[in-house]
Motif scaffolding. Structure first.
Motif, short mmCIF file in Angstrom:
data_model
loop_
_atom_site.label_atom_id
_atom_site.label_comp_id
_atom_site.label_asym_id
_atom_site.label_seq_id
_atom_site.Cartn_x
_atom_site.Cartn_y
_atom_site.Cartn_z
N SER A 117 4.84 -66.04 -41.66
CA SER A 117 4.04 -65.17 -42.21
C SER A 117 2.44 -65.71 -42.01
N LEU A 118 2.12 -66.83 -41.74
CA LEU A 118 0.88 -67.42 -41.54
C LEU A 118 0.12 -66.98 -40.30
N THR A 119 -1.16 -66.80 -40.63
CA THR A 119 -1.89 -66.38 -39.54
C THR A 119 -2.02 -67.58 -38.48
N ASN A 120 -2.19 -67.34 -37.08
CA ASN A 120 -2.46 -68.28 -36.13
C ASN A 120 -3.29 -69.58 -36.59
N GLU A 121 -4.31 -69.15 -37.10
CA GLU A 121 -5.35 -70.11 -37.54
C GLU A 121 -4.74 -71.15 -38.62
N LYS A 122 -4.11 -70.56 -39.73
CA LYS A 122 -3.44 -71.26 -40.92
C LYS A 122 -2.00 -71.88 -40.20
N PHE A 123 -1.39 -71.16 -39.44
CA PHE A 123 -0.15 -72.02 -38.75
C PHE A 123 -0.53 -73.29 -37.96
N ASP A 124 -1.69 -73.28 -37.32
CA ASP A 124 -2.20 -74.46 -36.47
C ASP A 124 -2.49 -75.57 -37.38
N GLU A 125 -3.23 -75.16 -38.66
CA GLU A 125 -3.59 -75.98 -39.60
C GLU A 125 -2.60 -76.71 -40.04
N TYR A 126 -1.43 -75.83 -40.64
CA TYR A 126 -0.08 -76.45 -41.07
C TYR A 126 0.55 -77.52 -39.90
N CYS A 127 0.57 -77.22 -38.81
CA CYS A 127 1.27 -78.18 -37.75
C CYS A 127 0.24 -79.33 -37.76
N GLU A 128 -0.93 -79.17 -37.69
CA GLU A 128 -1.69 -80.35 -37.65
C GLU A 128 -1.60 -81.40 -39.06
N LEU A 129 -1.37 -80.74 -40.08
CA LEU A 129 -1.19 -81.66 -41.11
C LEU A 129 0.12 -82.16 -41.11
N TYR A 130 1.24 -81.46 -40.55
CA TYR A 130 2.70 -82.10 -40.18
C TYR A 130 2.56 -83.16 -39.48
N ARG A 131 1.55 -83.12 -38.22
CA ARG A 131 1.61 -84.24 -37.54
C ARG A 131 0.87 -85.53 -37.99
N GLU A 132 0.06 -85.27 -38.67
CA GLU A 132 -0.64 -86.29 -39.47
C GLU A 132 0.03 -86.82 -40.42
N LYS A 133 1.03 -85.98 -41.10
CA LYS A 133 1.97 -86.66 -42.04
C LYS A 133 3.21 -87.52 -41.39
N GLU A 134 3.36 -87.24 -40.40
CA GLU A 134 4.43 -87.93 -39.44
C GLU A 134 3.88 -89.07 -38.94
N LYS A 135 2.67 -89.13 -38.53
CA LYS A 135 1.80 -90.50 -38.05
C LYS A 135 1.69 -91.20 -38.98
N LEU A 136 1.17 -90.97 -40.21
CA LEU A 136 1.21 -91.63 -41.49
C LEU A 136 2.73 -92.21 -41.78
N SER A 137 3.71 -91.66 -41.65
CA SER A 137 4.85 -92.16 -42.07
C SER A 137 5.28 -93.21 -41.04
N PHE A 138 5.07 -92.92 -39.68
CA PHE A 138 5.39 -93.92 -38.72
C PHE A 138 4.79 -95.16 -39.00
N GLU A 139 3.50 -95.22 -39.14
CA GLU A 139 2.82 -96.25 -39.23
C GLU A 139 3.14 -97.00 -40.60
N GLN A 140 3.46 -96.41 -41.80
CA GLN A 140 4.01 -97.08 -42.88
C GLN A 140 5.16 -97.73 -42.60
N PHE A 141 6.07 -96.94 -41.60
CA PHE A 141 7.63 -97.71 -41.43
C PHE A 141 7.27 -99.06 -40.50
N ASN A 142 6.31 -99.03 -39.49
CA ASN A 142 6.25 -100.05 -38.72
C ASN A 142 5.44 -101.31 -39.38
N MET A 143 4.94 -101.01 -40.69
CA MET A 143 4.25 -102.20 -41.40
C MET A 143 5.34 -102.73 -42.15
N ILE A 144 6.40 -102.29 -42.29
CA ILE A 144 7.55 -102.96 -43.01
C ILE A 144 8.19 -104.20 -42.39
#
Length: 144
Positions: A117-144
């Protein structure tokens, strides 16, 4: 198609976990509607007066009706989920997010409907936030 035995209600064995394609689940629903897939063995008790114990029969019939409604609901949810995730896949979605939603199956239908139901703009923002979350999770995992 796989079934997982769940519980026994009265004399009816319920199966609640289905793994298979939509057509197989639809066939199961049709079979349940015609009561071919169930083995219902209500025991009839003859009282001294000679009447049949309709309480047990009524409970067994209600159980069959409830099973049928439940399977129909699950088939409808699965069909809707399948349609909605296909729509989502056509959008510019992060492949990791799509895989995650796909692995969750119909239980994430509300989230998929919200994303669709999101507009294309809001959808792209959501996907960007998801990618950022995944990047942070990956970095955190590699620090352990």
């Amino acid at each position: 198609m796989k079934y997982t035995r769940s519980r026994i209600v009265g004399e009816v064995v319920l199966f609640e976990t289905f793994k298979g394609d939509v057509n197989e689940i639809a066939e199961l629903s049709k079979a349940l509607a015609s009561h071919k897939a169930l083995t219902v063995k209500p025991e009839f008790h003859v009282h001294v007066s000679g009447s049949i114990d309709t309480t047990r029969l009524s409970k067994a019939l209600k159980a069959v009706q409830n099973i049928n409604k439940d399977v129909e609901k699950k088939v409808d949810e699965f069909t809707q989920w399948s349609t909605e995730i296909a729509k989502l896949a056509k959008r510019n979605i992060d492949i990791g997010l799509l895989k995650e939603l796909n692995s969750l199956g119909p239980k994430c239908l509300k989230e998929i409907l919200a994303l669709n139901s999101l507009t294309n703009e809001k959808f792209d923002e959501y996907c960007e936030l998801y990618r950022e979350k995944e990047k942070l999770s990956f970095e955190q995992f590699n620090m352990i």
